[in-house]
Design a protein around this motif. Sequence first.
Motif, PDB file in Angstrom:
ATOM      1  N   LYS A  13       0.835  -1.205   0.000  1.00 20.93           N
ATOM      2  CA  LYS A  13       0.000   0.000   0.000  1.00 20.93           C
ATOM      3  C   LYS A  13       0.872   1.259   0.000  1.00 20.93           C
ATOM      4  O   LYS A  13       0.542   2.243  -0.659  1.00 20.93           O
ATOM      5  CB  LYS A  13      -0.928   0.017   1.217  1.00 20.93           C
ATOM      6  N   TYR A  14       1.970   1.218   0.737  1.00 27.33           N
ATOM      7  CA  TYR A  14       2.902   2.350   0.745  1.00 27.33           C
ATOM      8  C   TYR A  14       3.460   2.583  -0.660  1.00 27.33           C
ATOM      9  O   TYR A  14       3.489   3.717  -1.148  1.00 27.33           O
ATOM     10  CB  TYR A  14       4.033   2.081   1.742  1.00 27.33           C
ATOM     11  N   ARG A  15       3.888   1.519  -1.313  1.00 30.49           N
ATOM     12  CA  ARG A  15       4.404   1.646  -2.687  1.00 30.49           C
ATOM     13  C   ARG A  15       3.337   2.171  -3.636  1.00 30.49           C
ATOM     14  O   ARG A  15       3.630   2.970  -4.523  1.00 30.49           O
ATOM     15  CB  ARG A  15       4.926   0.303  -3.186  1.00 30.49           C
ATOM     16  N   ASP A  16       2.099   1.704  -3.469  1.00 30.05           N
ATOM     17  CA  ASP A  16       1.015   2.177  -4.330  1.00 30.05           C
ATOM     18  C   ASP A  16       0.786   3.678  -4.152  1.00 30.05           C
ATOM     19  O   ASP A  16       0.591   4.403  -5.131  1.00 30.05           O
ATOM     20  CB  ASP A  16      -0.278   1.419  -4.040  1.00 30.05           C
ATOM     21  N   LEU A  17       0.828   4.146  -2.907  1.00 21.36           N
ATOM     22  CA  LEU A  17       0.629   5.570  -2.656  1.00 21.36           C
ATOM     23  C   LEU A  17       1.792   6.402  -3.199  1.00 21.36           C
ATOM     24  O   LEU A  17       1.583   7.478  -3.758  1.00 21.36           O
ATOM     25  CB  LEU A  17       0.429   5.827  -1.166  1.00 21.36           C
ATOM     26  N   VAL A  18       3.013   5.888  -3.063  1.00 22.12           N
ATOM     27  CA  VAL A  18       4.169   6.587  -3.631  1.00 22.12           C
ATOM     28  C   VAL A  18       4.056   6.610  -5.156  1.00 22.12           C
ATOM     29  O   VAL A  18       4.342   7.627  -5.793  1.00 22.12           O
ATOM     30  CB  VAL A  18       5.495   5.927  -3.186  1.00 22.12           C
ATOM     31  N   SER A  19       3.624   5.513  -5.738  1.00 22.64           N
ATOM     32  CA  SER A  19       3.459   5.441  -7.187  1.00 22.64           C
ATOM     33  C   SER A  19       2.422   6.447  -7.675  1.00 22.64           C
ATOM     34  O   SER A  19       2.605   7.082  -8.720  1.00 22.64           O
ATOM     35  CB  SER A  19       3.042   4.032  -7.592  1.00 22.64           C
ATOM     36  N   TYR A  20       1.357   6.595  -6.934  1.00 24.24           N
ATOM     37  CA  TYR A  20       0.309   7.539  -7.315  1.00 24.24           C
ATOM     38  C   TYR A  20       0.769   8.986  -7.122  1.00 24.24           C
ATOM     39  O   TYR A  20       0.522   9.836  -7.973  1.00 24.24           O
ATOM     40  CB  TYR A  20      -0.951   7.263  -6.494  1.00 24.24           C
ATOM     41  N   SER A  21       1.434   9.260  -6.008  1.00 25.16           N
ATOM     42  CA  SER A  21       1.817  10.632  -5.683  1.00 25.16           C
ATOM     43  C   SER A  21       3.092  11.090  -6.384  1.00 25.16           C
ATOM     44  O   SER A  21       3.173  12.222  -6.859  1.00 25.16           O
ATOM     45  CB  SER A  21       2.014  10.771  -4.170  1.00 25.16           C
ATOM     46  N   TYR A  22       4.101  10.219  -6.401  1.00 27.84           N
ATOM     47  CA  TYR A  22       5.405  10.573  -6.954  1.00 27.84           C
ATOM     48  C   TYR A  22       5.908   9.440  -7.853  1.00 27.84           C
ATOM     49  O   TYR A  22       6.649   8.568  -7.396  1.00 27.84           O
ATOM     50  CB  TYR A  22       6.423  10.802  -5.828  1.00 27.84           C
ATOM     51  N   PRO A  23       5.534   9.412  -9.119  1.00 30.72           N
ATOM     52  CA  PRO A  23       5.940   8.303  -9.997  1.00 30.72           C
ATOM     53  C   PRO A  23       7.456   8.173 -10.151  1.00 30.72           C
ATOM     54  O   PRO A  23       7.968   7.058 -10.261  1.00 30.72           O
ATOM     55  CB  PRO A  23       5.285   8.639 -11.335  1.00 30.72           C
ATOM     56  N   TYR A  24       8.187   9.281 -10.141  1.00 32.17           N
ATOM     57  CA  TYR A  24       9.640   9.192 -10.293  1.00 32.17           C
ATOM     58  C   TYR A  24      10.283   8.527  -9.081  1.00 32.17           C
ATOM     59  O   TYR A  24      11.175   7.696  -9.225  1.00 32.17           O
ATOM     60  CB  TYR A  24      10.242  10.578 -10.511  1.00 32.17           C
ATOM     61  N   ILE A  25       9.811   8.876  -7.905  1.00 32.82           N
ATOM     62  CA  ILE A  25      10.351   8.255  -6.691  1.00 32.82           C
ATOM     63  C   ILE A  25      10.026   6.765  -6.684  1.00 32.82           C
ATOM     64  O   ILE A  25      10.837   5.947  -6.259  1.00 32.82           O
ATOM     65  CB  ILE A  25       9.808   8.949  -5.427  1.00 32.82           C
ATOM     66  N   ASN A  26       8.862   6.399  -7.172  1.00 33.40           N
ATOM     67  CA  ASN A  26       8.501   4.984  -7.245  1.00 33.40           C
ATOM     68  C   ASN A  26       9.457   4.218  -8.154  1.00 33.40           C
ATOM     69  O   ASN A  26       9.825   3.084  -7.861  1.00 33.40           O
ATOM     70  CB  ASN A  26       7.062   4.825  -7.730  1.00 33.40           C
ATOM     71  N   SER A  27       9.889   4.842  -9.253  1.00 31.98           N
ATOM     72  CA  SER A  27      10.848   4.163 -10.133  1.00 31.98           C
ATOM     73  C   SER A  27      12.187   3.963  -9.427  1.00 31.98           C
ATOM     74  O   SER A  27      12.885   2.981  -9.683  1.00 31.98           O
ATOM     75  CB  SER A  27      11.033   4.941 -11.431  1.00 31.98           C
ATOM     76  N   LEU A  28      12.552   4.881  -8.527  1.00 33.73           N
ATOM     77  CA  LEU A  28      13.770   4.694  -7.738  1.00 33.73           C
ATOM     78  C   LEU A  28      13.610   3.572  -6.719  1.00 33.73           C
ATOM     79  O   LEU A  28      14.547   2.821  -6.450  1.00 33.73           O
ATOM     80  CB  LEU A  28      14.141   5.987  -7.008  1.00 33.73           C
ATOM     81  N   LEU A  29      12.421   3.449  -6.160  1.00 30.06           N
ATOM     82  CA  LEU A  29      12.169   2.418  -5.154  1.00 30.06           C
ATOM     83  C   LEU A  29      12.093   1.019  -5.752  1.00 30.06           C
ATOM     84  O   LEU A  29      12.123   0.038  -5.012  1.00 30.06           O
ATOM     85  CB  LEU A  29      10.881   2.721  -4.378  1.00 30.06           C
ATOM     86  N   ASN A  30      11.995   0.910  -7.069  1.00 33.36           N
ATOM     87  CA  ASN A  30      11.970  -0.412  -7.693  1.00 33.36           C
ATOM     88  C   ASN A  30      13.282  -1.161  -7.491  1.00 33.36           C
ATOM     89  O   ASN A  30      13.300  -2.389  -7.520  1.00 33.36           O
ATOM     90  CB  ASN A  30      11.664  -0.292  -9.185  1.00 33.36           C
TER      91      ASN A  30
END
Length: 117
Positions: A9-26
Amino acid sequence: MIREKLVKKYRDLVSYSYPYINSLLNDCYLKIIDGCLNPVSPPYYYLGIYYVGRSGKEIVSYQEELRKIAKTFGMIDIVFLDAKRLIRDPVSTLKSENPRLWLELYWISSKVTTDLD
């Protein structure tokens, strides 16, 4: 099981709010870390972000955004840890105490094929 769902759920919220940060978290491994001051006090929770090498500098630069989202999930703070340093530490007992986490960190550190650190 609940912790893995919370991280998702945390990753989903980061993906929705900050897509670039989500790509770093991959390229990172996220884990909920719990702590307790004494047996009487309630536990508190941190979000551990295990990064690899040079990607850590970029992820840490977004720590305020990540911390803000973590606080909405009831976590106290975020801890950034270098996965490669943890698995290469000769005095670490992580491999014997928590082999699953050690394997996850080893997998994360081996899949990134950037410049040598």
